[in-house]
Design a protein around this motif. Structure first.
Motif, PDB file in Angstrom:
ATOM      1  N   ALA A 115       0.838  -1.212   0.000  1.00 49.54           N
ATOM      2  CA  ALA A 115       0.000   0.000   0.000  1.00 49.54           C
ATOM      3  C   ALA A 115       0.868   1.255   0.000  1.00 49.54           C
ATOM      4  O   ALA A 115       0.567   2.229  -0.696  1.00 49.54           O
ATOM      5  N   GLY A 116       1.960   1.236   0.753  1.00 46.99           N
ATOM      6  CA  GLY A 116       2.869   2.377   0.779  1.00 46.99           C
ATOM      7  C   GLY A 116       3.546   2.604  -0.558  1.00 46.99           C
ATOM      8  O   GLY A 116       3.704   3.747  -1.000  1.00 46.99           O
ATOM      9  N   LEU A 117       3.940   1.522  -1.227  1.00 51.50           N
ATOM     10  CA  LEU A 117       4.549   1.633  -2.562  1.00 51.50           C
ATOM     11  C   LEU A 117       3.554   2.176  -3.581  1.00 51.50           C
ATOM     12  O   LEU A 117       3.898   3.014  -4.424  1.00 51.50           O
ATOM     13  N   GLU A 118       2.311   1.723  -3.509  1.00 50.73           N
ATOM     14  CA  GLU A 118       1.274   2.206  -4.427  1.00 50.73           C
ATOM     15  C   GLU A 118       0.993   3.688  -4.193  1.00 50.73           C
ATOM     16  O   GLU A 118       0.840   4.457  -5.147  1.00 50.73           O
ATOM     17  N   GLU A 119       0.945   4.104  -2.932  1.00 45.70           N
ATOM     18  CA  GLU A 119       0.718   5.517  -2.620  1.00 45.70           C
ATOM     19  C   GLU A 119       1.878   6.379  -3.117  1.00 45.70           C
ATOM     20  O   GLU A 119       1.656   7.464  -3.666  1.00 45.70           O
ATOM     21  N   ALA A 120       3.101   5.902  -2.963  1.00 49.40           N
ATOM     22  CA  ALA A 120       4.269   6.647  -3.457  1.00 49.40           C
ATOM     23  C   ALA A 120       4.259   6.743  -4.983  1.00 49.40           C
ATOM     24  O   ALA A 120       4.602   7.780  -5.552  1.00 49.40           O
ATOM     25  N   ARG A 121       3.818   5.681  -5.667  1.00 46.50           N
ATOM     26  CA  ARG A 121       3.744   5.695  -7.131  1.00 46.50           C
ATOM     27  C   ARG A 121       2.728   6.733  -7.596  1.00 46.50           C
ATOM     28  O   ARG A 121       3.004   7.526  -8.498  1.00 46.50           O
ATOM     29  N   LYS A 122       1.554   6.764  -6.962  1.00 45.68           N
ATOM     30  CA  LYS A 122       0.526   7.738  -7.336  1.00 45.68           C
ATOM     31  C   LYS A 122       0.980   9.164  -7.052  1.00 45.68           C
ATOM     32  O   LYS A 122       0.753  10.062  -7.850  1.00 45.68           O
ATOM     33  N   ARG A 123       1.626   9.377  -5.927  1.00 46.38           N
ATOM     34  CA  ARG A 123       2.107  10.714  -5.576  1.00 46.38           C
ATOM     35  C   ARG A 123       3.143  11.188  -6.594  1.00 46.38           C
ATOM     36  O   ARG A 123       3.129  12.342  -7.016  1.00 46.38           O
TER      37      ARG A 123
END
Length: 116
Positions: free
Chosen positions: A11-19
């Motif tokens: 979830a943290g990796l996905e949030e960083a990708r979107k940001r």
């Protein structure tokens, strides 16, 4: 390989990708008064962050920063892997001026001066 990572890390990796995609992209879609950053853009559609908007249909305007690029008609939107995938039926290029219905001569005067 990411399947072996804990759920919180994924979830943290996905949030960083979107940001990162939001920060790099200047493209925006405007629906009424709402503005959403475009994560990905292709010829027949675009992707938005599904956390910001869950469903989108109808006529929208697409901007690159402050420059108006397209007026598009969205016919379908589906959520896939955290992105809202919008499919466009048509996308019309926005013009800065009104199209002319006659041929303008290259040496035509720009304006007329009044007789005084």
């Amino acid at each position: 390989m990411t399947d072996m990572l804990p759920k919180e890390v994924r979830a943290g990796l996905e949030e960083a990708r979107k940001r990162d995609l939001k920060r790099r992209s200047r493209l925006r879609v405007m629906v009424g008064d709402e503005i959403y950053p475009i994560l990905k853009f292709w010829e027949t559609g675009f992707a938005l962050d599904a956390d910001q908007v869950q469903h989108l249909r109808g006529l929208v305007d697409i901007y690159d920063g402050t420059r108006h690029l397209y007026t598009s008609l969205i016919i379908a939107s589906d959520v896939e892997e955290g992105d809202l995938i919008c499919t466009m039926k048509r996308s019309t290029i926005a013009h800065d001026s009104v199209p002319l219905d006659y041929v303008r001569e290259s040496d035509a005067p720009v304006g007329y001066l009044p007789r005084n």
